[in-house]
Design a protein around this motif. Structure first.
Motif, PDB file in Angstrom:
ATOM      1  N   LEU A  40     -75.779 -36.511 -16.103  1.00  0.00           N
ATOM      2  CA  LEU A  40     -76.675 -36.430 -14.954  1.00  0.00           C
ATOM      3  C   LEU A  40     -77.070 -34.979 -14.726  1.00  0.00           C
ATOM      4  O   LEU A  40     -76.204 -34.109 -14.609  1.00  0.00           O
ATOM      5  N   VAL A  41     -78.376 -34.710 -14.681  1.00  0.00           N
ATOM      6  CA  VAL A  41     -78.888 -33.375 -14.391  1.00  0.00           C
ATOM      7  C   VAL A  41     -79.042 -33.191 -12.893  1.00  0.00           C
ATOM      8  O   VAL A  41     -78.600 -32.205 -12.314  1.00  0.00           O
ATOM      9  N   TYR A  52     -81.688 -37.255 -15.987  1.00  0.00           N
ATOM     10  CA  TYR A  52     -80.535 -37.328 -16.887  1.00  0.00           C
ATOM     11  C   TYR A  52     -80.789 -36.511 -18.151  1.00  0.00           C
ATOM     12  O   TYR A  52     -81.935 -36.336 -18.573  1.00  0.00           O
ATOM     13  N   TYR A  53     -79.693 -36.074 -18.811  1.00  0.00           N
ATOM     14  CA  TYR A  53     -79.774 -35.532 -20.158  1.00  0.00           C
ATOM     15  C   TYR A  53     -79.861 -36.709 -21.124  1.00  0.00           C
ATOM     16  O   TYR A  53     -79.184 -37.727 -20.950  1.00  0.00           O
ATOM     17  N   ASP A  73     -81.368 -31.318 -26.375  1.00  0.00           N
ATOM     18  CA  ASP A  73     -81.708 -32.628 -25.830  1.00  0.00           C
ATOM     19  C   ASP A  73     -82.930 -32.516 -24.929  1.00  0.00           C
ATOM     20  O   ASP A  73     -83.527 -31.452 -24.817  1.00  0.00           O
ATOM     21  N   ILE A  74     -83.299 -33.647 -24.324  1.00  0.00           N
ATOM     22  CA  ILE A  74     -84.379 -33.641 -23.349  1.00  0.00           C
ATOM     23  C   ILE A  74     -83.808 -34.094 -22.007  1.00  0.00           C
ATOM     24  O   ILE A  74     -82.648 -34.505 -21.919  1.00  0.00           O
ATOM     25  N   ILE A 101     -89.555 -30.022 -21.190  1.00  0.00           N
ATOM     26  CA  ILE A 101     -88.503 -30.817 -21.820  1.00  0.00           C
ATOM     27  C   ILE A 101     -88.104 -31.973 -20.906  1.00  0.00           C
ATOM     28  O   ILE A 101     -87.187 -32.725 -21.225  1.00  0.00           O
ATOM     29  N   ILE A 102     -88.802 -32.127 -19.780  1.00  0.00           N
ATOM     30  CA  ILE A 102     -88.545 -33.227 -18.860  1.00  0.00           C
ATOM     31  C   ILE A 102     -89.638 -34.278 -19.041  1.00  0.00           C
ATOM     32  O   ILE A 102     -90.821 -33.962 -19.038  1.00  0.00           O
ATOM     33  N   TYR A 103     -89.214 -35.519 -19.191  1.00  0.00           N
ATOM     34  CA  TYR A 103     -90.123 -36.645 -19.355  1.00  0.00           C
ATOM     35  C   TYR A 103     -89.843 -37.653 -18.244  1.00  0.00           C
ATOM     36  O   TYR A 103     -88.723 -37.743 -17.753  1.00  0.00           O
TER      37      TYR A 103
END
Length: 129
Positions: A40-41, A52-53, A73-74, A101-103
């Motif tokens: 969890l980010v 989340y990662y 990772d993203i 890098i965030i989707y």
């Protein structure tokens, strides 16, 4: 659902589809990938979503993805309680922009558990045309 602005179905300029049929969801998604949720980010207190990662295992549509240089990772913003850390999913996502890098999930039906092989096969057929 994942609204960052108060305009309907908009996440940083990218539309979030309210479609429920898989062909439309796949067509309107920038990225479709298989990935493992690893942590969890950020847990949102205001929206019904968490970030989340995600360790990308395979890009099925729309690659390449931008990964974190330090973690590889993203980050994915998904509806709360739609994933469990340590589990693998097929995710239908939209880009926030070309370098992020965030989707974000592209629809309410954007999280497919890896055990749902029937839906995953259909997604693959739709992508392959």
């Amino acid at each position: 659902l994942i609204q960052r602005t108060r305009t309907a179905n908009n996440v940083s300029g990218k539309n979030y589809t309210t479609a429920t049929d898989l062909p439309t969801i796949v067509a309107e998604s920038d990225i479709v990938l298989a990935g493992k949720i690893t942590g969890l980010v950020f847990e949102s207190e205001y929206d019904n979503c968490n970030t989340y990662y995600c360790d990308v295992q395979q890009v099925l549509k729309g690659g390449p993805v931008n990964t974190s240089e330090e973690r590889g990772d993203i980050q994915v913003t998904l509806t709360k309680e739609s994933v469990e850390i340590g589990e693998t999913y097929v995710l239908l996502l939209n880009r926030i922009d070309e370098t992020a890098i965030i989707y974000t999930q592209s629809s309410l039906g954007s999280v497919i558990p890896s055990g749902d092989t029937e839906t995953i096969s259909e997604i693959q057929r739709l992508i392959e045309g």
